[in-house]
Each structure stands twice: as C-alpha cells, then as structure tokens.
Design an enzyme around this catalytic site. Structure first.
Site, mmCIF file in Angstrom:
data_model
loop_
_atom_site.group_PDB
_atom_site.id
_atom_site.type_symbol
_atom_site.label_atom_id
_atom_site.label_comp_id
_atom_site.label_asym_id
_atom_site.label_seq_id
_atom_site.Cartn_x
_atom_site.Cartn_y
_atom_site.Cartn_z
ATOM 1 C CG HIS A 118 -13.835 9.165 -8.575
ATOM 2 N ND1 HIS A 118 -13.143 10.322 -8.859
ATOM 3 C CD2 HIS A 118 -12.918 8.162 -8.625
ATOM 4 C CE1 HIS A 118 -11.867 10.043 -9.058
ATOM 5 N NE2 HIS A 118 -11.701 8.731 -8.929
ATOM 6 C CD GLU A 193 -8.346 3.413 -9.502
ATOM 7 O OE1 GLU A 193 -8.582 2.216 -9.766
ATOM 8 O OE2 GLU A 193 -8.519 4.341 -10.315
#
Length: 464
Positions: A118, A193
């Site tokens: 990202h 994550e």
C-alpha cells in the site's frame, strides 16, 4: 475493527446511563490523547460499545486504554489477555498458528503474481506501529504513490486481483483499479498485515520504553520475538502459506495482490524457501512492485523484479548500496536510473566500480561505467572488498559480474549473521537481466545487509 482488552471491570452491570457516560468519557480521553490521523476524518468512528459478547470490557480503538495510563496498567492488561487468550476481529480466522509454512503447489500452468505494498499511510508518516489494526488511511503522498503504481501497471492485464481487508490496502487497490473498473477484487483476511497485538498503536519510541527487551528482540531477532502468548513473525510465515494456497489454486495466470510490507516479505519468503529469520532482509517500499513467476507444480520461483518503485525512493542516509549489474545492461541507462542527477564532481557522491577479472565482458562494461561516473575501475574483485567499501565510506559500489555470481552473493550476504539452522539454499532466482541492489548499513560492522531491490531497465522514476 480490532478489539483490545482493557483493564476495566465492574462486579455488576451498571445502569445504562452510567454505561453511556463511561463510553463518552473514554471516547474523549482517546480523542485527546490520539487524535484522528490526517486525512482520516469521516472514515473512522470511535465505538460506543465497550463490552463484547463474552462480557469483557473492550477498547476498540486499536490500542488499549492502558496506553493512556502507563506501563503498569499495560502489564495488567497483558496478563489478562495471556490468561483469556487474545481476542480481536481476526481471532475467528484461526490462522494464528506458530507452525511451519504449508508446502506450495501451483495449480494449472505457469503463473505470474505481482505484489504491491500500500501507499504511505497516516501511521507510516507518524511513526506508529500499525500491525493488523485498521485505523490508518493513505496520506496525500500515499495516494500519489498509488496513482503512479496504477499508471505503471495500466497496460498489464490481470485475471484475478486479491487484496488485504485493511483500509490502507483497500484504498491502494481501489486507486490501482481505477483503470479497470469492471475487474472484481477478492479480499483475503490472510493478506492482512502482521499481527502485533499489544504493540499496535504505539509509537516506535514508546515500544522500547514500555517493552524493553521484548521490543529489542522484535527489532534484532524478529523470528524469536514473542508477545501476548504469540510468535508474530512465525505466525506470519504460516499465514502467508495459507494466502498462497488460495492464490496459486486459482485458475488465473496473471494475478495482482495488494497488501502490506511484512506480509509481502513473508509471501516472498515462503515462495522462495526463505525462513522467518529472513524477515527484514527483503525490502518493500510503499506502493512498490514485486513480480514472481511460478512454474507448473513444484518448479522454482523466479523473482522477475522486487521492490521496483514507480517513483524514486527516498535515500536512506545511513545505508550504502551495492549495485550488481549484468554485463548485458546498457551502462548509460543503468547510471541514469540508479544514480539520477549523478555528477562525478559532486562531493556528496562517491562510487566504486568493481568487476569480475575472469569475465572479459564484465571488464568492458565496468570500464564504460567508470568513464560515466569518473572513477577508475577495479578488476581484482572480492565481494568482501565491496562490502567493506560500502560499510566504511559514504559511497555506493557498482559491481559488473555474471548473474550466477549475483545470486550467490545475495544468498550469502542477506544470510549474514543468521544462525546456521536458519541459513538455506532457497530457490531464490533472478532473470538474467536487470540490476540487483543490496543495502549495506554504513559504519556498522554487524548491521544486517538486505535485498533492497531487483529492477528491470530501462526505468524512469517520477518524483513525489
């Protein structure tokens, strides 16, 4: 939204008016201590419920209320969680297992998988530990990075797109897919994550102050790191293999995955046979692209590019670079790409050029590179010499040598300092073109060398 246990309990359920008052007070305290990050107004909501279905009092802000009151409260909260087990929105996924990764198998024909991290998030910019919490969004810079990655991939056709469920990755995925609005995207919880439990929400400097030796282990021996009864990095490698099961069992041949730094490292590690001890030995910049090619069945994986940014990454003043050039690379294109704006007269830039004395083509290309950067080449090459130059000086090192040597050096150098049981003869492979970049900490005889990138040329960067 990530739920966090707080050291608050009542012997009996208080009247609803008192419950509402407590929720409002806690909301005010959290808001004052941790205001909403830049760019996130309107996208985050502080919860009004502070009790879960099991009757536990909860703080759903992504970091415990104990962070407001100091380490003693934090220890009480961690003790409670160790007793009851950590519970948050990902608990029911059942993928928090400190097990070896599952064996990978590719379904169907050859596959190409592009991994994208990202763009810069609000918590990246603030230096706050994110983990699998879901309270940061993209900054303006992060959106710009995602747009450049979108443009870079605009002519690449994808049969399937997978994305993390966290907002910063979803927003990146949405921007990248603006040029392909009809394309469906599948969200995989296994692509979130790394789960960092009590660390989530802390500023990095707070981690050392509150957790001491645990935080030091996280930074220096992450595969051995334990927190709240979990081994986050070992769990991450296992979870990456779960994600690969879904991705590689797809019938798609060209696949895009939009996720995060740590999970992308684990995906690369599992695919190439590198164990959790290699965590942080492979770089993943914001919005950067890693491309892996899988053969049919159990064939080796080729990393066609790794951490290739569509913008010029910020230079780290504490790190020198070793550029490994294939003799077939055009020297002028390589220097324009690797050292933009380079001038031999610049006092802040020093470059050493080495080459393999047994390979005539390497010597020829090294001479051309040397003429461009204005230094004399050295043909008596040892990789130890290159590392010594990178560690002891402020300059970068350019090595021109056959790709077989590149792969050996990458294996040897990024495995330096690891225990013998962790070193591996993995299936790490690069194509016979492009440039491999190693990062070497300056003035540090023991700082870990890491794989910074393998990029394809020509490549033109855009400033952000």
């Amino acid at each position: 939204m990530t739920s966090r246990s707080c050291p608050i309990s009542f012997p009996h359920r208080p009247p609803r008016l008192i419950q509402a008052s407590i929720a409002i007070i806690l909301g005010i305290l959290v808001t004052q201590k941790y205001p909403l990050p830049e760019g996130s107004e309107g996208s985050l909501r502080y919860p009004t419920r502070i009790r879960n279905s099991a009757g536990q009092r909860l703080c759903q802000k992504g970091y415990g209320i104990s962070h407001l009151f100091g380490a003693s409260q934090s220890k009480k909260r961690v003790t409670l969680e160790a007793k009851n087990g950590w519970k948050d929105q990902w608990t029911e996924e059942g993928d928090r297992e400190a097990l070896p990764p599952k064996k990978l198998a590719v379904s169907g024909n050859e596959k190409t998988v592009v991994l994208v991290r990202h763009g810069q998030s609000t918590w990246n910019a603030a230096g706050r530990i994110q983990g699998s919490s879901n309270f940061s969004v993209l900054t303006n810079k992060g959106r710009c990075q995602a747009e450049l990655t979108r443009d870079y991939l605009s002519e690449t056709r994808f049969d399937k797109i997978y994305q993390s469920p966290l907002a910063r990755a979803l927003e990146t995925s949405e921007i990248i897919c603006e040029t392909r609005p009809e394309q469906k995207r599948s969200t995989l919880a296994s692509l979130r994550e790394i789960d960092l439990y009590s660390f989530q929400g802390l500023r990095k400097e707070e981690g050392l102050g509150q957790y001491g030796q645990q935080y030091d282990t996280w930074k220096n021996s992450p595969a051995e790191f334990e927190l709240d009864g979990h081994k986050p990095v070992v769990e991450l490698w296992y979870r990456a293999s779960i994600a690969w099961e879904t991705i590689l069992n797809s019938e798609a041949k060209n696949i895009l995955v939009v996720a995060h730094n740590a999970i992308n490292q684990a995906l690369i590690g599992v695919a190439t046979g590198l164990p959790p001890e290699y965590f942080r030995r492979i770089n993943q910049d914001n919005a950067a692209i890693t491309q892996l090619r899988f053969g049919d069945g159990d064939s080796d994986v080729v990393i066609e590019r790794i951490n290739q940014s569509p913008y010029m990454p910020r230079m780290n003043p504490t790190v020198s670079r070793i550029f490994l050039l294939h003799p077939a690379v055009d020297p002028e294109t390589a220097i324009e790409t690797l050292l933009p704006g380079f001038s031999p007269k610049s006092p802040t830039v020093a470059v050493s050029v080495l080459s393999d004395s047994s390979d005539l083509e390497s010597i020829r290309v090294a001479k051309e590179v040397s003429e461009i950067v204005g230094v004399d080449p050295t043909h008596d090459l040892t990789i130890e010499k290159a590392v010594s130059i990178a560690r002891e000086t402020k300059g970068d090192v350019i090595i021109v040598a056959p790709p077989d040597l590149h792969i050996k050096w990458v294996h040897d150098l990024i495995g330096e300092g690891l225990p013998s049981h962790a070193k591996t003869t993995s299936s790490l492979q690069f194509p016979r073109e492009g440039v491999t970049i190693l990062g070497v900490p300056k003035h540090s005889p023991t700082g870990n060398i890491f794989l910074s990138a393998h990029i394809q040329l020509p490549k033109h960067f855009t400033a952000v």
